[in-house]
Design an enzyme around this catalytic site. Structure first.
Site, PDB file in Angstrom:
ATOM      1  N   LYS A   1       6.815  -9.164  -6.012  1.00  0.00           N
ATOM      2  CA  LYS A   1       6.096  -7.908  -5.746  1.00  0.00           C
ATOM      3  C   LYS A   1       4.611  -8.181  -5.887  1.00  0.00           C
ATOM      4  CE  LYS A   1       7.095  -3.605  -4.830  1.00  0.00           C
ATOM      5  NZ  LYS A   1       8.321  -2.992  -4.287  1.00  0.00           N
TER       6      LYS A   1
ATOM      7  N   ASP B   1       4.708  -1.165   0.532  1.00  0.00           N
ATOM      8  CA  ASP B   1       5.134  -0.296  -0.569  1.00  0.00           C
ATOM      9  C   ASP B   1       4.120   0.860  -0.528  1.00  0.00           C
ATOM     10  OD1 ASP B   1       7.136  -0.536  -3.099  1.00  0.00           O
ATOM     11  OD2 ASP B   1       5.307   0.418  -3.790  1.00  0.00           O
TER      12      ASP B   1
HETATM   13  N1  GLU Z   1       8.679  -2.029  -1.245  1.00  0.00           N
HETATM   14  C1  GLU Z   1      10.050  -1.906  -0.851  1.00  0.00           C
HETATM   15  C2  GLU Z   1      10.927  -1.925  -2.074  1.00  0.00           C
HETATM   16  O1  GLU Z   1      10.536  -1.432  -3.103  1.00  0.00           O
HETATM   17  C3  GLU Z   1      10.442  -2.880   0.244  1.00  0.00           C
HETATM   18  C4  GLU Z   1      10.290  -4.320  -0.067  1.00  0.00           C
HETATM   19  C5  GLU Z   1      10.552  -5.238   1.128  1.00  0.00           C
HETATM   20  O2  GLU Z   1      10.916  -4.745   2.187  1.00  0.00           O
HETATM   21  O3  GLU Z   1      10.373  -6.436   0.953  1.00  0.00           O
HETATM   22  O4  GLU Z   1      12.039  -2.387  -2.055  1.00  0.00           O
END
Ligand code: GLU
Length: 457
Positions: free
Chosen positions: A137, A177
């Protein structure tokens, strides 16, 4: 026999406590990270009591320590010619199952604590999808609110000029996100391509469909959340049809949760942004909401100027006082506290599906579970977004583009499988009806076994 089990349980409880205390000691001032670890590890007691080799292998100590955390300076020039400096982050938390995978968040609250909590959650969410993706992340404390398109571009280009060093389609694959959508991904992809040369299309997901993005990715998190809740409701003989639904947020997750819930015949009466919430007794006008939030990038308060029968209330917290049968928190972490949960229960809520990451506090979760509310935890209920991101990676590797129906069909099946895995694990480990425990246990076993197979690395 009982004595042996008790001894194992005592050891497991002691181990969980010591790992958690270690996390608090070694990561001071990181309350959301502590909370994510606590919610996860507290549900693992029956697993660790039954299989003490996970303790011998120090699996939890390894899981709570990121493989690496990168922080970096992001300088950029605003429209007034002033130099601004933000901070960028990427946590590469766990690569056991595949390349690090997880979104980037641009929001003033972003710091090491926030990206670590999100990265930790992501490992297990990704495992539940059954796809070969590890957990990561990232993001920045940059505030996109009120910034011009050119400022967004200059900032994201500067951000990627540093971040690119750590990425690669087999290494680390970010997506969006909060504060990062198709526009930001587009600018970042362009900058990455310019720096690296060549077209490494699988290095980012959530791309525009004209240049390697997947149909259905935009809708995936919201649709997936509703598909998951549909499974929970089915089990209890309930459905979205005719149900009153409250969805918090009005970003990408909320908009598509509303869309799918409405397609299934639900009556969605409220949604929110960070300044306040709207209540529309006739049901949310989704076309208007999309126009305001996706195109005009306006505040939700504008909704009532077009729909006079709707009301706007400043302060988003009040949204949980609106009576509903189904609540879908799709805004941000810790948006439902104990008090909000108690109010929802008092007003007759039957099901809660977490579209956001960790939107319920530990106290709120306890209240929902104690009162028999069907509760779909974020790791399971919001896994649809990253699941379709992994499908985007597959399409990029194959140099193919699947139809919307094909992607949506796969998403639906993935969400059903996640529900099934959580139910089976909860039953096997004596916590039927508790999908928080079920999802955590299923994900833990998946990651832990793979970690052990790969040795101490
Ligand atoms: N931000 C999204 C989540 O919390 C998607 C992450 C992604 O697609 O890599 O899962």
């Amino acid at each position: 026999m009982t004595a042996v089990i008790t001894e194992h349980e005592t050891r497991a409880a002691e181990y969980i406590r010591s790992v958690y205390e270690g996390v608090v000691r070694r990561n001071p001032y990181e309350p959301e990270f502590h909370q994510a670890v606590k919610e996860f590890t507290d549900t693992l007691l029956p697993v660790l009591a039954k299989h003490p080799h996970y303790i011998d292998q120090a699996v939890l100590e390894r899981m709570v320590e990121p493989e690496r955390l990168v922080t970096f300076r992001v300088p950029w020039v605003d429209d007034q010619g002033q130099i601004q400096v933000n901070r960028g982050f990427r946590v590469q938390f766990n690569s056991t199952l595949g390349p690090y995978k997880g979104g980037l968040r641009f929001h003033p609250s972003v710091n090491a604590n926030i990206v670590k909590f999100l990265g930790f959650e992501q490992i297990y969410k990704n495992a539940l999808t059954g796809q070969p993706i590890g957990g990561g992340k990232g993001g920045s404390d940059f505030d996109p609110k009120g910034k011009s398109d050119m400022e967004i571009m200059r900032f994201t280009q500067s951000f990627m000029t540093e971040l690119y060093k750590y990425l690669g389609e087999d290494t680390d694959v970010p997506a969006g996100d909060i504060g990062v959508g198709a526009r930001e991904i587009g600018y970042m992809f362009g900058q990455y391509k310019r720096i690296r040369g060549g077209n490494e299309s699988g290095v980012l997901t959530g791309k525009g469909v004209r240049y390697g993005g997947s149909l259905g990715r935009t809708e995936a998190t919201g649709y997936g959340c509703v598909y998951f809740v549909q499974e929970m409701l089915k089990f209890a003989g309930l459905s979205f049809e005719g149900s009153r639904v409250v969805v918090s947020g009005s970003g990408n997750v909320a908009i598509y949760a509303i869309e799918k819930a409405q397609q299934l015949g639900a009556h969605v009466v409220a949604c929110s942004d960070s300044a306040g919430y709207i209540y529309d007794p006739e049901g949310i006008d989704l076309a208007l909401l999309k126009q305001l939030k996706e195109k005009d990038r306006k505040r939700i308060s504008e909704y009532v100027t077009v729909r006079p029968q709707a009301t706007y209330t400043a302060g988003w917290e009040g949204i949980w006082t609106i009576p509903c049968e189904i609540a879908l928190p799709c805004a941000t972490q810790n948006e439902i506290d104990g008090e909000a949960a108690a109010t929802l229960v008092r007003n007759g809520v039957k099901a809660v599906g977490e579209g956001a990451n960790m939107p319920s506090t530990l106290e709120a979760i306890d209240i929902f579970l104690e009162h028999g509310v069907l509760f779909g935890p974020a790791k399971a209920a919001n896994a649809g977004g990253v699941a379709v991101s992994a499908l985007e990676m597959s399409q990029n590797s194959m140099r193919q583009s699947w139809t919307f129906e094909e992607v949506d069909g796969k998403l639906h099946q993935i969400m059903k499988n996640i529900y099934e895995r959580a139910v089976v694990a909860s039953e096997e480990y004596g916590c039927s009806g508790n999908l928080v425990a079920g999802a955590n246990i299923a994900a833990f076993l998946h990651v832990a076994d793979a970690m052990i197979a790969q040795g101490v690395v």
